[in-house]
Scaffold this motif. Structure first.
Motif, mmCIF file in Angstrom:
data_model
loop_
_atom_site.group_PDB
_atom_site.id
_atom_site.type_symbol
_atom_site.label_atom_id
_atom_site.label_comp_id
_atom_site.label_asym_id
_atom_site.label_seq_id
_atom_site.Cartn_x
_atom_site.Cartn_y
_atom_site.Cartn_z
ATOM 1 N N ASP A 172 -24.987 53.710 -24.515
ATOM 2 C CA ASP A 172 -24.294 54.851 -25.127
ATOM 3 C C ASP A 172 -24.357 56.083 -24.233
ATOM 4 N N GLU A 173 -25.497 56.277 -23.547
ATOM 5 C CA GLU A 173 -25.600 57.419 -22.648
ATOM 6 C C GLU A 173 -24.698 57.248 -21.429
ATOM 7 N N ARG A 174 -24.650 56.029 -20.885
ATOM 8 C CA ARG A 174 -23.762 55.788 -19.748
ATOM 9 C C ARG A 174 -22.297 55.973 -20.166
ATOM 10 N N ARG A 175 -21.962 55.565 -21.364
ATOM 11 C CA ARG A 175 -20.589 55.742 -21.839
ATOM 12 C C ARG A 175 -20.256 57.229 -21.977
ATOM 13 N N LEU A 176 -21.185 57.976 -22.575
ATOM 14 C CA LEU A 176 -20.955 59.411 -22.753
ATOM 15 C C LEU A 176 -20.782 60.098 -21.399
ATOM 16 N N LEU A 177 -21.683 59.798 -20.472
ATOM 17 C CA LEU A 177 -21.583 60.407 -19.146
ATOM 18 C C LEU A 177 -20.347 59.923 -18.401
ATOM 19 N N GLY A 178 -19.984 58.644 -18.576
ATOM 20 C CA GLY A 178 -18.792 58.116 -17.915
ATOM 21 C C GLY A 178 -17.519 58.790 -18.406
ATOM 22 N N GLU A 179 -17.419 59.063 -19.724
ATOM 23 C CA GLU A 179 -16.236 59.745 -20.248
ATOM 24 C C GLU A 179 -16.150 61.180 -19.721
ATOM 25 N N PHE A 180 -17.303 61.835 -19.605
ATOM 26 C CA PHE A 180 -17.302 63.213 -19.117
ATOM 27 C C PHE A 180 -17.016 63.287 -17.620
ATOM 28 N N LEU A 181 -17.614 62.371 -16.853
ATOM 29 C CA LEU A 181 -17.474 62.398 -15.396
ATOM 30 C C LEU A 181 -16.206 61.706 -14.911
ATOM 31 N N GLY A 182 -15.535 60.971 -15.800
ATOM 32 C CA GLY A 182 -14.324 60.261 -15.398
ATOM 33 C C GLY A 182 -14.613 59.052 -14.539
ATOM 34 N N LEU A 183 -15.693 58.334 -14.830
ATOM 35 C CA LEU A 183 -16.073 57.161 -14.053
ATOM 36 C C LEU A 183 -15.468 55.908 -14.665
ATOM 37 N N ALA A 184 -14.970 55.011 -13.834
ATOM 38 C CA ALA A 184 -14.401 53.746 -14.315
ATOM 39 C C ALA A 184 -15.491 52.917 -14.983
ATOM 40 N N PRO A 185 -15.159 52.182 -16.034
ATOM 41 C CA PRO A 185 -13.818 51.988 -16.608
ATOM 42 C C PRO A 185 -13.459 53.021 -17.674
ATOM 43 N N TYR A 186 -14.248 54.070 -17.778
ATOM 44 C CA TYR A 186 -14.028 55.038 -18.859
ATOM 45 C C TYR A 186 -13.022 56.100 -18.425
ATOM 46 N N GLU A 187 -12.229 56.507 -19.363
ATOM 47 C CA GLU A 187 -11.293 57.614 -19.209
ATOM 48 C C GLU A 187 -11.374 58.468 -20.463
ATOM 49 N N PRO A 188 -10.876 59.685 -20.391
ATOM 50 C CA PRO A 188 -10.903 60.515 -21.618
ATOM 51 C C PRO A 188 -10.136 59.830 -22.756
ATOM 52 N N ASN A 189 -10.808 59.642 -23.855
ATOM 53 C CA ASN A 189 -10.152 59.040 -25.021
ATOM 54 C C ASN A 189 -9.126 60.008 -25.604
ATOM 55 N N ARG A 190 -8.109 59.447 -26.252
ATOM 56 C CA ARG A 190 -7.039 60.276 -26.796
ATOM 57 C C ARG A 190 -6.787 59.918 -28.252
ATOM 58 N N MET A 191 -6.269 60.903 -28.979
ATOM 59 C CA MET A 191 -5.893 60.674 -30.363
ATOM 60 C C MET A 191 -4.700 61.559 -30.695
ATOM 61 N N ILE A 192 -3.663 60.971 -31.274
ATOM 62 C CA ILE A 192 -2.468 61.722 -31.636
ATOM 63 C C ILE A 192 -2.116 61.419 -33.087
ATOM 64 N N SER A 193 -1.350 62.313 -33.666
ATOM 65 C CA SER A 193 -0.935 62.157 -35.058
ATOM 66 C C SER A 193 0.378 61.381 -35.125
ATOM 67 N N GLN A 194 0.446 60.423 -36.054
ATOM 68 C CA GLN A 194 1.663 59.653 -36.256
ATOM 69 C C GLN A 194 2.013 59.600 -37.741
#
Length: 478
Positions: A172-194
């Motif tokens: 979970d810590e690696r995932r959190l840091l990966g999303e913040f640092l932009g490290l593969a395979p993580y990218e900023p998650n997105r959410m839109i209204s439909q």
């Protein structure tokens, strides 16, 4: 109301409507539509939400569809797209909330009720990733350069060992840091209204809920995703079989927030702009009536050398477009120290050639015998002007005053020249320009404040229009 119906029911005197009656009523009807439709469109759109205006929703009423969230999450297994149901409106509209509204929400407590991929999507959408990363770095005594890593250049990143910094961290810590640092395979998650629609499945016929990006009845099919996440794929459903629920939801905040100085992304207080416009309009109108009436009195009741030439020069200025004199007006305002002050808007337009012409033509109809009689009674020239000319010229003064109010209230060019650099002195028209910037467009605020700006001139015209017709009709009888 009886007077209104009596007026609308007027005829030429026949028992039945004649051809002329039909033509007049059709003309009045289309004239009313031409005037009322644009104002009605602004009024209805002024209470629509920012989201509805940005999506160019062509519905007449300020309403919105029932909505769900489509989330996109990245992980070791690749990209996952799924639907999150039953989210509160403040979550769906998080990006449109003001900072104080976001601060009032207990986001950590809200996130605690979610887990897994829904948690990851909401954490990114609600902007909690940087906050949690800072807390993790401080708690684990990790290198401070991790906070600067996303903005580092490629050369600077070569000088740090990112793998060593992440070694020994939990998943979970690696995932959190990966999303913040932009490290593969993580990218900023997105959410839109439909939009949430209900329709039968194109193959099984089972009625269920779907999420669609846009509900366009003119299209034969809608690109939909199962709202129950039974399948992650996109299917096409016939538009004619889909139904969406709309709820009326006026956004009164479009009016309240700018008037209270709390409009997001706007650095002006519209209430102050409204006050400035009132002051400019009232003071400028009084000066216009005073100066123009004095000039008209002298041109209509005095005989002096060059009288005709002065009057012709005044009329000739009507033929000069105002834009031609802008440079001269700007230099005069700067030279007199009026730049940045509302007096720079009031004084340059205090005398108007149209006002002088209107009042002069009306004053010509006032008998000279009244003035001679007053002079024989030892009345001074000021008393003649104040006690005789002004009361008798009241219809023309009322007409000019009403026109001056409309001109000054709606003026944009002169305020841009005189006070564009001082936001504290902004008038309404300049404030309306502030709601649309290079990077942020607040159309919902601008439409609402446009409606507010229409109220004074509309009231003045509706209740005092008889003075306009009387003053103009009696002008030029001599």
């Amino acid at each position: 109301m009886s007077a209104v119906w009596q007026f609308l029911g007027r005829r030429q005197g026949h028992d039945k409507l004649s051809a002329v009656d039909w033509i007049v009523y059709i003309y009045l009807f289309f004239g009313f539509l031409i005037i009322a439709l644009p104002v009605g469109w602004i009024a209805l759109n002024s209470v629509k939400s920012a989201f509805q205006l940005e999506k160019q929703d062509l519905s007449i009423l300020p309403s919105d569809f029932n909505r769900v969230a489509r989330a996109t999450v990245y992980s070791d297994q690749g990209r996952e797209i799924f639907i999150i149901n039953d989210l509160p409106d403040w979550v769906l509209n998080w990006k449109d909330l003001r900072p104080e509204e976001r601060a009032a929400r207990n986001v950590p407590e809200f996130l605690a009720s979610y887990e897994g991929r829904a948690f990851y999507a909401l954490r990114s959408h609600l902007g909690q990733v940087p906050t949690q990363v800072r807390a993790l770095i401080a708690a684990q005594n990790m290198p401070e350069w991790l906070l600067r890593y996303p903005s580092m250049s490629a050369t600077a990143r070569q000088d740090v060992d990112i793998e060593a910094a992440l070694a020994g961290r939990s998943a979970d810590e690696r995932r959190l840091l990966g999303e913040f640092l932009g490290l593969a395979p993580y990218e900023p998650n997105r959410m839109i209204s439909q939009i949430l629609v209900t329709a039968p499945h194109p193959e099984t016929g089972v009625v269920q809920n779907y999420a669609v990006p846009k509900f366009d009845p003119s299209r034969p099919f809608l690109a939909a995703r199962d709202a129950t996440n039974a399948t992650s794929g996109v299917i096409r459903i016939p538009t004619e079989t889909a139904t969406a629920t709309r709820t009326i939801n006026p956004s009164w905040g479009n009016y309240i927030e700018p008037l209270s100085g709390k409009a997001f992304g706007v650095n002006v207080n519209f209430a102050a702009c409204f006050t400035n416009s009132v002051l400019v309009t009232l003071i400028a109108t009084l000066l216009t009536l005073l100066i123009n009436s004095m000039a008209a009195f002298s041109l209509s009741k005095y005989k002096f050398r060059g009288q005709t030439m002065f009057f012709v020069i005044i009329l000739a200025t009507l033929m000069v477009p105002p834009t031609i004199t802008l440079v001269g007006v700007f230099k005069a305002i700067n030279a007199t120290g009026l730049s940045g002050s509302i007096w720079g808007v009031i004084i340059p337009g205090a005398a108007t050639p149209a006002g002088v012409f209107l009042l002069r033509q009306y004053m010509l109809t006032i008998p000279d015998e009244l003035i001679e009689a007053a002079r024989m009674d030892a009345a001074s020239e000021w008393k003649v002007y104040w006690r005789i000319i002004l009361p008798l010229a009241l219809p023309a003064l009322a007409a000019l005053g009403i026109l001056s109010v409309i001109w000054r209230w709606n003026d944009l060019i002169l305020p841009m020249v005189a006070i564009a650099t001082t936001k504290e002195a902004y008038t309404i028209q300049l404030c309306l320009l502030e709601f649309r910037g290079e990077h942020l467009s607040q159309e919902h605020y601008r439409l609402a404040m446009t409606m507010v700006s229409l109220i004074p001139t509309t009231l003045v015209f509706v209740f005092l229009q008889k003075h306009i017709t009387t003053g103009v009709a009696n002008t030029g009888l001599k």
